[in-house]
Design a protein around this motif. Sequence first.
Motif, PDB file in Angstrom:
ATOM      1  N   ASN B 111       0.831  -1.205   0.000  1.00 31.64           N
ATOM      2  CA  ASN B 111       0.000   0.000   0.000  1.00 31.64           C
ATOM      3  C   ASN B 111       0.867   1.257   0.000  1.00 31.64           C
ATOM      4  OD1 ASN B 111      -2.574  -0.998  -0.244  1.00 31.64           O
ATOM      5  ND2 ASN B 111      -3.089  -0.883   1.924  1.00 31.64           N
ATOM      6  N   THR B 112       1.936   1.253   0.799  1.00 30.10           N
ATOM      7  CA  THR B 112       2.785   2.444   0.795  1.00 30.10           C
ATOM      8  C   THR B 112       3.498   2.577  -0.559  1.00 30.10           C
ATOM      9  OG1 THR B 112       4.530   1.223   1.919  1.00 30.10           O
ATOM     10  CG2 THR B 112       3.110   2.547   3.296  1.00 30.10           C
ATOM     11  N   ALA B 113       3.891   1.457  -1.152  1.00 30.24           N
ATOM     12  CA  ALA B 113       4.517   1.531  -2.482  1.00 30.24           C
ATOM     13  C   ALA B 113       3.543   2.151  -3.480  1.00 30.24           C
ATOM     14  CB  ALA B 113       4.962   0.149  -2.946  1.00 30.24           C
ATOM     15  N   ALA B 114       2.258   1.783  -3.375  1.00 25.28           N
ATOM     16  CA  ALA B 114       1.257   2.368  -4.273  1.00 25.28           C
ATOM     17  C   ALA B 114       1.186   3.888  -4.064  1.00 25.28           C
ATOM     18  CB  ALA B 114      -0.107   1.719  -4.038  1.00 25.28           C
ATOM     19  N   LEU B 115       1.230   4.315  -2.802  1.00 25.73           N
ATOM     20  CA  LEU B 115       1.221   5.762  -2.513  1.00 25.73           C
ATOM     21  C   LEU B 115       2.432   6.453  -3.124  1.00 25.73           C
ATOM     22  CD1 LEU B 115       0.164   6.009   1.256  1.00 25.73           C
ATOM     23  CD2 LEU B 115      -1.258   6.393  -0.773  1.00 25.73           C
ATOM     24  N   GLY B 116       3.593   5.818  -2.984  1.00 24.72           N
ATOM     25  CA  GLY B 116       4.810   6.393  -3.556  1.00 24.72           C
ATOM     26  C   GLY B 116       4.693   6.564  -5.055  1.00 24.72           C
ATOM     27  N   GLU B 117       4.141   5.530  -5.716  1.00 23.35           N
ATOM     28  CA  GLU B 117       3.984   5.591  -7.176  1.00 23.35           C
ATOM     29  C   GLU B 117       2.975   6.663  -7.576  1.00 23.35           C
ATOM     30  OE1 GLU B 117       5.590   4.001  -9.726  1.00 23.35           O
ATOM     31  OE2 GLU B 117       7.017   3.471  -8.154  1.00 23.35           O
ATOM     32  N   GLN B 118       1.948   6.855  -6.737  1.00 24.83           N
ATOM     33  CA  GLN B 118       0.965   7.886  -7.075  1.00 24.83           C
ATOM     34  C   GLN B 118       1.555   9.283  -6.910  1.00 24.83           C
ATOM     35  OE1 GLN B 118      -2.380   8.656  -4.447  1.00 24.83           O
ATOM     36  NE2 GLN B 118      -3.787   8.639  -6.177  1.00 24.83           N
ATOM     37  N   GLU B 119       2.366   9.455  -5.890  1.00 23.14           N
ATOM     38  CA  GLU B 119       2.901  10.801  -5.607  1.00 23.14           C
ATOM     39  C   GLU B 119       4.018  11.192  -6.581  1.00 23.14           C
ATOM     40  OE1 GLU B 119       1.581  12.615  -3.073  1.00 23.14           O
ATOM     41  OE2 GLU B 119       2.853  14.366  -3.430  1.00 23.14           O
ATOM     42  N   TRP B 120       4.937  10.276  -6.822  1.00 24.46           N
ATOM     43  CA  TRP B 120       6.126  10.646  -7.603  1.00 24.46           C
ATOM     44  C   TRP B 120       6.464   9.653  -8.717  1.00 24.46           C
ATOM     45  CZ3 TRP B 120       7.706  10.664  -1.995  1.00 24.46           C
ATOM     46  CH2 TRP B 120       7.547  11.912  -1.405  1.00 24.46           C
ATOM     47  N   GLY B 121       5.692   8.591  -8.896  1.00 18.96           N
ATOM     48  CA  GLY B 121       6.102   7.521  -9.796  1.00 18.96           C
ATOM     49  C   GLY B 121       5.193   7.350 -11.006  1.00 18.96           C
ATOM     50  N   GLY B 278       7.673   3.600 -11.439  1.00 14.99           N
ATOM     51  CA  GLY B 278       8.400   4.816 -11.807  1.00 14.99           C
ATOM     52  C   GLY B 278       9.537   5.100 -10.843  1.00 14.99           C
ATOM     53  N   LEU B 279       9.447   4.605  -9.624  1.00 17.45           N
ATOM     54  CA  LEU B 279      10.475   4.850  -8.604  1.00 17.45           C
ATOM     55  C   LEU B 279      11.426   3.663  -8.462  1.00 17.45           C
ATOM     56  CD1 LEU B 279       8.171   6.491  -5.890  1.00 17.45           C
ATOM     57  CD2 LEU B 279       9.660   7.662  -7.526  1.00 17.45           C
ATOM     58  N   GLY B 280      11.385   2.725  -9.419  1.00 16.39           N
ATOM     59  CA  GLY B 280      12.274   1.571  -9.334  1.00 16.39           C
ATOM     60  C   GLY B 280      12.028   0.797  -8.057  1.00 16.39           C
ATOM     61  N   ASN B 281      13.109   0.495  -7.333  1.00 18.38           N
ATOM     62  CA  ASN B 281      12.922  -0.233  -6.071  1.00 18.38           C
ATOM     63  C   ASN B 281      12.773   0.703  -4.874  1.00 18.38           C
ATOM     64  OD1 ASN B 281      15.493   0.675  -5.782  1.00 18.38           O
ATOM     65  ND2 ASN B 281      16.475  -1.332  -5.943  1.00 18.38           N
ATOM     66  N   ARG B 282      12.462   1.981  -5.138  1.00 21.61           N
ATOM     67  CA  ARG B 282      12.319   2.971  -4.063  1.00 21.61           C
ATOM     68  C   ARG B 282      10.848   3.277  -3.759  1.00 21.61           C
ATOM     69  NH1 ARG B 282      16.503   4.669  -1.199  1.00 21.61           N
ATOM     70  NH2 ARG B 282      16.150   6.931  -1.419  1.00 21.61           N
ATOM     71  N   SER B 283       9.902   2.577  -4.449  1.00 21.38           N
ATOM     72  CA  SER B 283       8.482   2.894  -4.239  1.00 21.38           C
ATOM     73  C   SER B 283       8.100   2.729  -2.780  1.00 21.38           C
ATOM     74  CB  SER B 283       7.579   1.960  -5.074  1.00 21.38           C
ATOM     75  OG  SER B 283       8.112   1.694  -6.330  1.00 21.38           O
ATOM     76  N   GLY B 284       8.561   1.643  -2.150  1.00 22.23           N
ATOM     77  CA  GLY B 284       8.130   1.336  -0.792  1.00 22.23           C
ATOM     78  C   GLY B 284       8.590   2.363   0.213  1.00 22.23           C
ATOM     79  N   VAL B 285       9.871   2.666   0.196  1.00 21.48           N
ATOM     80  CA  VAL B 285      10.378   3.577   1.230  1.00 21.48           C
ATOM     81  C   VAL B 285       9.917   5.009   0.967  1.00 21.48           C
ATOM     82  CG1 VAL B 285      12.640   3.946   0.145  1.00 21.48           C
ATOM     83  CG2 VAL B 285      12.372   4.188   2.634  1.00 21.48           C
ATOM     84  N   LEU B 286       9.873   5.413  -0.286  1.00 22.73           N
ATOM     85  CA  LEU B 286       9.361   6.758  -0.576  1.00 22.73           C
ATOM     86  C   LEU B 286       7.868   6.826  -0.295  1.00 22.73           C
ATOM     87  CD1 LEU B 286      11.415   7.561  -3.803  1.00 22.73           C
ATOM     88  CD2 LEU B 286      11.732   8.524  -1.511  1.00 22.73           C
ATOM     89  N   GLY B 287       7.181   5.703  -0.545  1.00 23.17           N
ATOM     90  CA  GLY B 287       5.757   5.648  -0.214  1.00 23.17           C
ATOM     91  C   GLY B 287       5.514   5.770   1.277  1.00 23.17           C
ATOM     92  N   ALA B 288       6.441   5.251   2.080  1.00 26.05           N
ATOM     93  CA  ALA B 288       6.311   5.408   3.527  1.00 26.05           C
ATOM     94  C   ALA B 288       6.388   6.888   3.905  1.00 26.05           C
ATOM     95  CB  ALA B 288       7.392   4.597   4.244  1.00 26.05           C
ATOM     96  N   LEU B 289       7.227   7.634   3.198  1.00 22.50           N
ATOM     97  CA  LEU B 289       7.270   9.096   3.390  1.00 22.50           C
ATOM     98  C   LEU B 289       5.929   9.729   3.025  1.00 22.50           C
ATOM     99  CD1 LEU B 289      10.512  10.804   1.985  1.00 22.50           C
ATOM    100  CD2 LEU B 289       9.787  10.568   4.369  1.00 22.50           C
TER     101      LEU B 289
END
Lengths: 299, 299
Positions: B111-121, B278-289
């Motif tokens: 779920n957080t990875a999905a948020l990351g992709e929506q915000e910046w990915g 779009g964020l590669g393998n950073r979706s999860g941690v950026l999504g946590a932000l």
Amino acid sequence: MTIYGGIEAGGTKFICVIGSGPDEILAETRVPTTTPDETIQHVIRFFKENSTDHPLRSVGVGSFGPVDLDTLSPTYGYITTTPKPGWMNTNLLGAIQEALSLPVTFDTDVNTAALGEQEWGAAQGMHDFLYVTIGTGIGGGALINNQLLHGLIHPEMGHIRLPHDFEADPFPGICPFHGDCFEGLASGPALQHRWGGHPAETLPENHPCWQLEAHYIALAVHNLVCDFSPQRVILGGGVMENRFLFPMVRQEVHNLVNGYIQTPLLTAHREDFIVPPGLGNRSGVLGALVLAMRSYPEE
Amino acid sequence: MTIYGGIEAGGTKFICVIGSGPDEILAETRVPTTTPDETIQHVIRFFKENSTDHPLRSVGVGSFGPVDLDTLSPTYGYITTTPKPGWMNTNLLGAIQEALSLPVTFDTDVNTAALGEQEWGAAQGMHDFLYVTIGTGIGGGALINNQLLHGLIHPEMGHIRLPHDFEADPFPGICPFHGDCFEGLASGPALQHRWGGHPAETLPENHPCWQLEAHYIALAVHNLVCDFSPQRVILGGGVMENRFLFPMVRQEVHNLVNGYIQTPLLTAHREDFIVPPGLGNRSGVLGALVLAMRSYPEE
């Protein structure tokens, strides 16, 4: 009291009601689904003739599909790629709206059935649940965070692919698009084709067809539970009127989940997770009323 | 600028960041996932040591699971029935919240990875889409009507059952709960088990494993498309770093849908429906932000 119109537009019949709730139906009719022109004219006549004494605030339509629900699309409110002869690209919403000069809200039959179940049926107070119909066709509607799921077009839950052991069950399925998808294996017509042409309702409870039917339904419900994590799954439609299917499906869903999803709701004896519709076969048409009421609330 | 903390709590490592966006990361660390005590103490130390110069507004955690997301539950914020040794019933949220004296928001890793992709990915501007990770495990997160899907617990999309032709592929699957569910057939460890112990990343592009892998992924994506009608399906995780899988999956999803769902997005050559993150393998941690930012917006 504010009065609304509701239309359940089905592949065999259109059911139309005027009223404000399950116990306040002022008029009702059933129109066989023949050609679009003939059927829609019948529907329009019913509403015109019965709304002089009680003018309608708005009309809700729950339609068989696929339908176009994109309000920005030039074919919004159309039945689109249906294999039903004569009905492809039918402007259902436009025809009704124009003839009645009323606001008309449009959704899939299963989405409106879900609304009906939430308002007056088996999903009262719930915000995340599924309504799945298993009858002539198979389809599903979802409320998620208390909102209808539409997405890009609308779900087509009847067409998911399921494990199919061809050795145990060589039946190839009857879906013209997918062969042995859920609908191709487990709809009413699939049952009938598989078992020598006998309509599903004539097959006795001890016939082996039902164990296989419960198996496919359980596989599909298991997948829907994994995908949506619903609070409840309502199974409606003609096939599910065989109420003995419910304990069979519950037991097998429990076996399939195999303890992975930890909730007391998924223990085999619980009768409040996989349930029949609270409104029986009226979820769709009453849900069309709910669609109208929620879109144009009392002033 | 308001500064947040983000934690991707994974089964092999915890990634922690302090910052306000992909290009504004002030500090970052990776902590191996050993015991809960040791791992969580590492995480807490990182945030304590690095937040003196820039105090955090709040922290978001995207965790491996299953987790308890019910804010009314006594075990809210716990990792619950995980088979990961030592981690069953771990109060992850509580430990971090207490040590940091900060508001902490908690959700699944997908779920957080999905948020990351929506915000910046890859899902910017989208309101209905899926993020599915195919790696050590398989899981999916969904945004529906622009809100995260939680439902009763949270989805477990990796555990759907798929058609499995035992004649063509006698591999029984490795899911300890379900054998040949999606994760049991197609996760990274499943690939390795099936093909003689070779890690997935060492199998060359022309190895027959990939056609079979694309087949199972396509079956799953097809089912997810039928269930959710998403605007886009993002496929992340270690297995999908083999980018040559994307055209194979797209082609087979197109074949499986077989024209039933009418949208140009599902034509085989379209590259904007089934996409890498779009964020590669950073979706999860950026999504946590993102989770932290959306829960406690700038004041």
